[in-house]
Design an enzyme around this catalytic site. Structure first.
Site, mmCIF file in Angstrom:
data_model
loop_
_atom_site.group_PDB
_atom_site.id
_atom_site.type_symbol
_atom_site.label_atom_id
_atom_site.label_comp_id
_atom_site.label_asym_id
_atom_site.label_seq_id
_atom_site.Cartn_x
_atom_site.Cartn_y
_atom_site.Cartn_z
ATOM 1 N N ASP A 46 -3.416 1.086 -2.602
ATOM 2 C CA ASP A 46 -3.545 2.086 -1.283
ATOM 3 C C ASP A 46 -3.908 1.317 -0.164
ATOM 4 O O ASP A 46 -5.224 1.026 -0.254
ATOM 5 C CB ASP A 46 -4.218 3.397 -1.708
ATOM 6 C CG ASP A 46 -3.790 4.327 -0.541
ATOM 7 O OD1 ASP A 46 -3.364 3.829 0.663
ATOM 8 O OD2 ASP A 46 -4.199 5.571 -0.550
ATOM 9 N N TYR A 51 -1.308 0.196 9.246
ATOM 10 C CA TYR A 51 -0.827 0.024 10.584
ATOM 11 C C TYR A 51 -1.952 -0.825 11.266
ATOM 12 O O TYR A 51 -1.598 -1.731 12.092
ATOM 13 C CB TYR A 51 -0.379 1.217 11.414
ATOM 14 C CG TYR A 51 0.965 1.624 10.874
ATOM 15 C CD1 TYR A 51 1.762 1.158 9.621
ATOM 16 C CD2 TYR A 51 1.477 2.908 11.714
ATOM 17 C CE1 TYR A 51 2.899 1.925 9.058
ATOM 18 C CE2 TYR A 51 2.692 3.252 11.028
ATOM 19 C CZ TYR A 51 3.463 2.972 9.990
ATOM 20 O OH TYR A 51 4.458 3.405 9.584
ATOM 21 N N ARG A 83 -12.854 5.786 13.035
ATOM 22 C CA ARG A 83 -13.073 6.724 12.271
ATOM 23 C C ARG A 83 -14.517 6.952 12.312
ATOM 24 O O ARG A 83 -14.946 8.459 12.192
ATOM 25 C CB ARG A 83 -12.689 6.645 10.792
ATOM 26 C CG ARG A 83 -11.039 6.686 10.678
ATOM 27 C CD ARG A 83 -10.724 6.541 9.229
ATOM 28 N NE ARG A 83 -9.438 5.931 9.364
ATOM 29 C CZ ARG A 83 -8.448 6.046 8.275
ATOM 30 N NH1 ARG A 83 -8.792 6.424 6.877
ATOM 31 N NH2 ARG A 83 -7.358 5.492 8.400
ATOM 32 N N ASP A 138 2.675 1.809 2.721
ATOM 33 C CA ASP A 138 1.281 1.445 2.348
ATOM 34 C C ASP A 138 0.855 1.632 1.046
ATOM 35 O O ASP A 138 -0.516 1.406 0.565
ATOM 36 C CB ASP A 138 0.414 1.917 3.554
ATOM 37 C CG ASP A 138 0.177 3.517 3.284
ATOM 38 O OD1 ASP A 138 1.092 3.999 2.664
ATOM 39 O OD2 ASP A 138 -0.675 3.963 3.844
ATOM 40 N N GLU A 139 1.819 2.194 -0.063
ATOM 41 C CA GLU A 139 1.303 2.498 -1.137
ATOM 42 C C GLU A 139 2.172 2.023 -2.282
ATOM 43 O O GLU A 139 3.352 2.123 -2.252
ATOM 44 C CB GLU A 139 1.023 4.089 -1.636
ATOM 45 C CG GLU A 139 0.141 4.510 -0.496
ATOM 46 C CD GLU A 139 -0.226 6.244 -0.846
ATOM 47 O OE1 GLU A 139 0.120 6.606 -1.916
ATOM 48 O OE2 GLU A 139 -0.651 6.819 0.071
#
Length: 464
Positions: A46, A51, A83, A138-139
């Site tokens: 993952d 992006y 974040r 993305d995984e």
DNA sequence: TGGGGTTAT
DNA sequence: ATAACCC
């Protein structure tokens, strides 16, 4: 690459069990039957804020700054700097700017570079094992079972630290080097570390990995230590893992609709689902969904890692206000132009085209409608070469689909248009002597003369 | 909620 | 063609 994880608890290198007389490690005769679906080694990989990572690679000046990737009025993802300052995924741009005025935003509506990088990751993983399943951009899941078996056969008992786990172990559970399942998963964790190292060295990308005995558990455990770390789940901890979920909606495979229906039955926790009557659940959700999700609630998932291979479809969409046929046509031309470039690069040819719309409506959660039809064979044949010859006839086809869905004589209000190419076929699969050969217009003699184009069973737009 | 994808019915 | 799921 920095490695945040320390060596795992419970793994003491060199603590091998008794050897057989021949000098082989004890586990060499602990054979798992070939093709057995029990006891697999699965890794879920993952990528961290994918992006945003791609954007920082494109423009290194963005590194170190709080960065968000914007689509329309949403920050769809952001880096860890952002974040820390309170920005969340899928946050409104206004809320994000309010929380974090220094936030740098880049537009991420064009997925081209993300898609390309995504496939580079999948291809890199396929070098380890060909059994790679994509989940979004993305995984990836990889079935490491065979690779682990090979490494076990090669393993020499005198190799120092050959049996050291890589990364974290869930719950800090001690590894039992006499348990073959532990050993196999431990080897899986080493392969996972090699995968992440290769992703960083060759593509500059960081990500997490989870190693477990099935896809569900691998996916759940990959998210335990979060950016750029990996976690191994031993079988004895699987119940703790699934019960760490606060709500069934966090269970992959149980989506929005099923969650609502389960809540109506009074089911909200994983344990609620485990202990609920199977019979009633089957009657409420159907036997297929009921049995599948109830097994999921126990951490059981026998679904195979299905190699994704090349994509089954290509689509381009744009959400925007549209209330006239002219606006629709312009947008359709724009979407189609991008799609033709993509399909040209792929090499295969789509045999079906679909138009999708979303109508403006105050309430209604998921409202999309679509119409599809076969792509006329004379257009398919021009697909590889003349990109512009096909535009006009394809737009004509799409506008007929449009008018089939939307009564253009009445006022309308759409909020999304999407064009999708699917039913992709490899070019020259038809071989001489086969039925396909004689039924493939481009290969048959009558067609080669170019005078007859036969129709076969294609539906034509005139039918509408 | 965006701009994509998949499989099942 | 739609409905569900995934990111």
């Amino acid at each position: 690459m920095e490695r945040a994880e320390a060596g795992a608890a419970g793994s003491s290198p060199g603590a091998l069990g008794p050897e057989e007389p021949g000098g082989l490690p004890w586990f060499h005769d602990q054979v798992v039957p070939a093709g057995s679906s029990s006891s697999r080694v699965i890794v879920h990989v993952d990528l961290d804020c994918f992006y945003a990572q791609v954007e920082m690679i494109s423009n290194p000046e963005l590194k170190g700054k709080p960065l968000g990737v914007q689509q329309k009025y949403l920050v769809v993802t952001c880096n860890y700097e952002a974040r820390k300052l309170g920005v969340k995924k899928l946050m409104n741009v206004r809320d994000a700017k309010e929380k974090c005025p220094q936030l740098v935003l880049v537009n991420g509506e064009d997925l081209t570079r993300y898609r390309e990088m995504s496939y580079k990751v999948t291809e890199l993983l396929e070098e380890f094992s060909p059994i790679v399943e994509r989940l979004g951009f993305d995984e990836n899941f990889v079935d490491l079972t065979e690779m682990v078996e090979k490494r076990l056969e090669q393993l020499q008992s005198d190799e120092p630290s050959a049996l050291t786990v890589s990364g974290h172990v869930y719950d800090n559970q001690p590894i039992n080097l006499h348990d073959i399942l532990h050993i196999r998963l431990l080897i899986g964790s080493q392969i996972a570390a090699e995968m992440r190292e290769a992703m960083y060295n060759q593509l500059g990308l960081t990500g997490c990995a989870g190693v477990a005995s099935n896809k569900l558990l691998a996916k759940l455990v990959s998210g335990i230590f979060k950016p750029n770390q990996q976690t191994l789940l031993l079988p004895e901890s699987s119940q703790d893992l699934i019960h760490s979920l606060n709500h069934i909606k966090e269970m992959p495979g149980i989506g929005y609709k099923t969650t609502k229906r389960l809540e109506a039955l009074g089911i909200s926790s994983v344990r609620d689902l485990q202990t609920f009557s199977s019979k009633i659940l089957e009657k409420e959700l159907g036997i297929s969904v009921a049995q599948r999700i109830q097994k999921l609630s126990f951490g059981e998932d026998n679904s195979p890692v299905t190699p994704s291979g090349p994509p089954q479809s290509f689509s381009e969409e744009d959400s925007f206000k549209c209330s006239s046929e002219v606006e629709a046509k312009n947008k359709i031309e724009e979407l189609l132009a991008s799609l033709l470039n993509r399909v040209c690069q792929d090499g295969r040819k789509p045999h079906t085209i679909r138009l999708i719309i979303r109508r403006y409506s105050s309430e209604k959660h998921y409202n999309r409608e679509s119409r599809q039809c076969p792509i006329p064979s004379h257009i398919i044949q021009k697909l590889g070469i003349g990109n512009y010859d096909v535009m006009t006839p394809m737009v004509d086809v799409l506008m007929k689909l449009f008018r089939n869905m939307v009564n253009v004589k009445m006022p309308f209000h759409l909020t999304l248009l999407s064009v999708c190419f699917c039913n992709l076929k490899a070019l020259n699969t038809a071989k001489k002597g086969t039925i396909d050969y004689y039924l493939t217009p481009s290969l048959s003699t009558t067609s080669r003369s170019g005078k007859h184009s036969f129709k076969m069973k294609d539906t034509h737009m005139e039918d509408f």
